[in-house]
Write a protein that holds these residues in place. Structure first.
Motif, PDB file in Angstrom:
ATOM      1  N   LEU A 124       0.825  -1.207   0.000  1.00  0.00           N
ATOM      2  CA  LEU A 124       0.000   0.000   0.000  1.00  0.00           C
ATOM      3  C   LEU A 124       0.862   1.260   0.000  1.00  0.00           C
ATOM      4  CD1 LEU A 124      -2.691   1.452   0.206  1.00  0.00           C
ATOM      5  CD2 LEU A 124      -2.666   1.055   2.670  1.00  0.00           C
ATOM      6  N   LEU A 179       0.784   4.460  -2.693  1.00  0.00           N
ATOM      7  CA  LEU A 179       0.542   5.845  -2.296  1.00  0.00           C
ATOM      8  C   LEU A 179       1.680   6.754  -2.748  1.00  0.00           C
ATOM      9  CD1 LEU A 179      -0.874   5.338   1.312  1.00  0.00           C
ATOM     10  CD2 LEU A 179      -2.144   5.754  -0.791  1.00  0.00           C
ATOM     11  N   HIS A 188      -5.340   9.495  -2.032  1.00  0.00           N
ATOM     12  CA  HIS A 188      -4.768   8.517  -1.099  1.00  0.00           C
ATOM     13  C   HIS A 188      -5.881   7.708  -0.440  1.00  0.00           C
ATOM     14  CE1 HIS A 188      -0.484  10.273  -0.344  1.00  0.00           C
ATOM     15  NE2 HIS A 188      -0.787  10.191  -1.616  1.00  0.00           N
ATOM     16  N   TYR A 189      -6.933   8.405  -0.060  1.00  0.00           N
ATOM     17  CA  TYR A 189      -8.060   7.723   0.588  1.00  0.00           C
ATOM     18  C   TYR A 189      -8.701   6.713  -0.355  1.00  0.00           C
ATOM     19  CZ  TYR A 189     -12.782   7.119   2.474  1.00  0.00           C
ATOM     20  OH  TYR A 189     -13.959   6.588   2.928  1.00  0.00           O
ATOM     21  N   GLU A 237      -6.487   3.642  -0.641  1.00  0.00           N
ATOM     22  CA  GLU A 237      -6.546   2.825   0.568  1.00  0.00           C
ATOM     23  C   GLU A 237      -7.821   1.995   0.613  1.00  0.00           C
ATOM     24  OE1 GLU A 237      -6.145   5.546   3.783  1.00  0.00           O
ATOM     25  OE2 GLU A 237      -3.949   5.554   3.733  1.00  0.00           O
ATOM     26  N   TYR A 264      -7.618  -0.710  -1.974  1.00  0.00           N
ATOM     27  CA  TYR A 264      -6.600  -1.698  -1.596  1.00  0.00           C
ATOM     28  C   TYR A 264      -7.152  -2.666  -0.562  1.00  0.00           C
ATOM     29  CZ  TYR A 264      -1.965  -3.475  -0.303  1.00  0.00           C
ATOM     30  OH  TYR A 264      -0.869  -4.279  -0.060  1.00  0.00           O
ATOM     31  N   TYR A 265      -7.852  -2.145   0.437  1.00  0.00           N
ATOM     32  CA  TYR A 265      -8.416  -3.023   1.470  1.00  0.00           C
ATOM     33  C   TYR A 265      -9.525  -3.908   0.896  1.00  0.00           C
ATOM     34  CZ  TYR A 265      -5.803  -0.153   4.767  1.00  0.00           C
ATOM     35  OH  TYR A 265      -4.797   0.496   5.442  1.00  0.00           O
ATOM     36  N   HIS A 321      -9.485  -1.480   9.362  1.00  0.00           N
ATOM     37  CA  HIS A 321      -8.568  -0.689   8.540  1.00  0.00           C
ATOM     38  C   HIS A 321      -9.332   0.345   7.709  1.00  0.00           C
ATOM     39  CE1 HIS A 321      -4.711  -2.746   9.243  1.00  0.00           C
ATOM     40  NE2 HIS A 321      -5.457  -3.812   9.479  1.00  0.00           N
ATOM     41  N   SER A 374      -8.776   4.256   7.933  1.00  0.00           N
ATOM     42  CA  SER A 374      -8.579   5.055   6.725  1.00  0.00           C
ATOM     43  C   SER A 374      -9.559   6.222   6.686  1.00  0.00           C
ATOM     44  CB  SER A 374      -8.747   4.173   5.488  1.00  0.00           C
ATOM     45  OG  SER A 374      -8.667   4.926   4.306  1.00  0.00           O
TER      46      SER A 374
END
Length: 409
Positions: free
Chosen positions: A21, A25, A118-119, A122, A125-126, A396, A400
């Protein structure tokens, strides 16, 4: 030896394509097109400063007298003029200050956009992590159900169980295989999101090697909110927008001051042939000054009121956005707490279910009884595993949601 070398090669290849991750980013600033657009807009705004802090261009004129104006010293034939206007001292600095304040607003937009990107990465990605781990859970439990199927077949062949037991477990196996296919399709959306943000092929595979445990929070609510108040780019952007309006008011005040100019007129004069006065044909040089006085103040008063209203409106926007942030943070903390409670419950349920399954497996192996209960508990165990994974991912995602407002480039 050959197989060891092949294994090492595959491992190195996996590491080359694996994308933690943090690495994803780090790629946002260099690759994202929307950030590049905002960056170019910022530089373009900076280039306005040299355009507004210069004096007005001088004026040069030429005039010809088709019908010469006769004077005592001769007829005027040509007029050359030059004029330079000067704004009130400080006006040009005020214009430049407005542009530079606007540039600062543009720069804050870059930071705000980076936070949001970025958010989004994230969150995606999760989601991919949950999909990957869910598939592993299903595949692992498919093996357990297939072992249970083989056990049921043995019991049926020995006459200590009925064929319906085999059919029931086969139905569950098919259901899990179908669920596995569904999970395979779910990975497309978050993968596309990440690749689009990073400006690369939308179908590029994202290999995740991270192993997530339950998220740990390193900040409490009050500290988080204070950090947002002090550092969030959108809140700073509103402050800078107010600064633009204040600089515009200063420029408006300077605009009410007079401007002035100085110039020269040079007129050529032909010599008289019918007389010889003293200084016959001497050219004319005139020095002149201009004072431009803004008499009509209505537009300046309206402009000041306009900027004052803007300042008040921006303050309300800032308060509303901060309230929105606080509400989202409270929701995120509630989600995190719920995930914390859920994972504690699921871990207890998994331990009890596993102990019960061991007992029922022994009973079924011995006398062929309680197969329905054994199968049901096995499916419950799969569900608990998936719910445990979901609670970990949820922790997570909630973290985030909180860090959405404090992470930056």
């Amino acid at each position: 030896m050959r197989y060891q070398i092949l294994f090492i090669f595959l491992l190195l290849s996996l590491n080359n394509y694996a994308q933690p991750l943090a690495q994803l980013l780090d790629q946002v600033a260099a690759n994202n097109l929307s950030l590049k657009v905002l960056e170019k807009d910022y530089y373009a705004t900076l280039e306005k400063a040299p355009q507004v802090n210069q004096r007005p261009d001088p004026e040069i004129g030429i005039g010809v007298f088709p019908l010469p104006v006769e004077t005592r010293l001769g007829g005027q034939t040509l007029r050359l003029s030059a004029m330079q206007m000067f704004p009130w001292p400080g006006t040009l600095d005020s214009k430049e200050a407005v542009v530079l304040a606007e540039a600062k607003v543009q720069h804050q937009r870059i930071s705000a956009e980076a936070l949001e990107l970025h958010y989004q990465i994230e969150q995606a990605y999760y989601q991919i992590y949950e999909i990957k781990e869910s598939r592993l859970i299903i595949e692992r439990n498919l093996e357990l159900l297939e072992a249970l199927e083989r056990l049921a077949l043995v019991k049926v062949e020995s006459g200590s169980a009925i064929a319906a037991d085999v059919l029931r477990v086969q139905l569950q196996i098919e259901a899990l295989k179908q669920e596995l296919e569904i999970w395979n399709t779910k990975v497309v959306a978050p993968t596309t999101t990440i690749n689009q943000i990073l400006n690369r092929p939308l179908d590029q595979t994202i290999i995740i090697t991270d192993r997530l445990d339950f998220a740990i929070l390193a900040i409490n609510r009050d500290s988080l909110i204070q950090t947002i108040v002090d550092n969030h780019p959108m809140l700073h952007l509103f402050d800078l927008q107010q600064e633009v309006s204040k600089e515009a008011i200063a420029l408006n005040t300077a605009g009410q001051k007079p401007s002035f100019g100085v110039g020269l007129d040079y007129i050529t004069v032909d010599k008289r042939s019918d007389a010889m006065p003293i200084r016959n044909g001497r050219d004319i040089l005139q020095v002149k000054g201009v004072l431009r006085i803004p008499l009509y103040k209505g537009k300046y008063e309206a402009k000041e009121k306009e900027e004052q209203f803007k300042i008040e409106a921006i303050e309300h926007k800032k308060e509303d956005l901060l309230s929105h942030f606080k509400a989202n943070i409270d929701v995120a903390f509630a989600k995190y707490k719920a995930a914390e409670l859920q994972i504690a419950l699921y871990q207890k349920q998994i331990a009890l279910t596993q102990a019960t399954i061991r007992i029922l497996e022994t009973n079924y192996s011995t006398n062929g009884k309680s197969f329905d209960e054994l199968l049901r508990l096995q499916m419950d165990l799969i569900d608990y595993d998936l719910k445990t994974l979901r609670a970990i991912v949820q922790s997570h995602l909630a973290k985030s949601d909180m860090e959405r407002y404090i992470n930056s480039l």
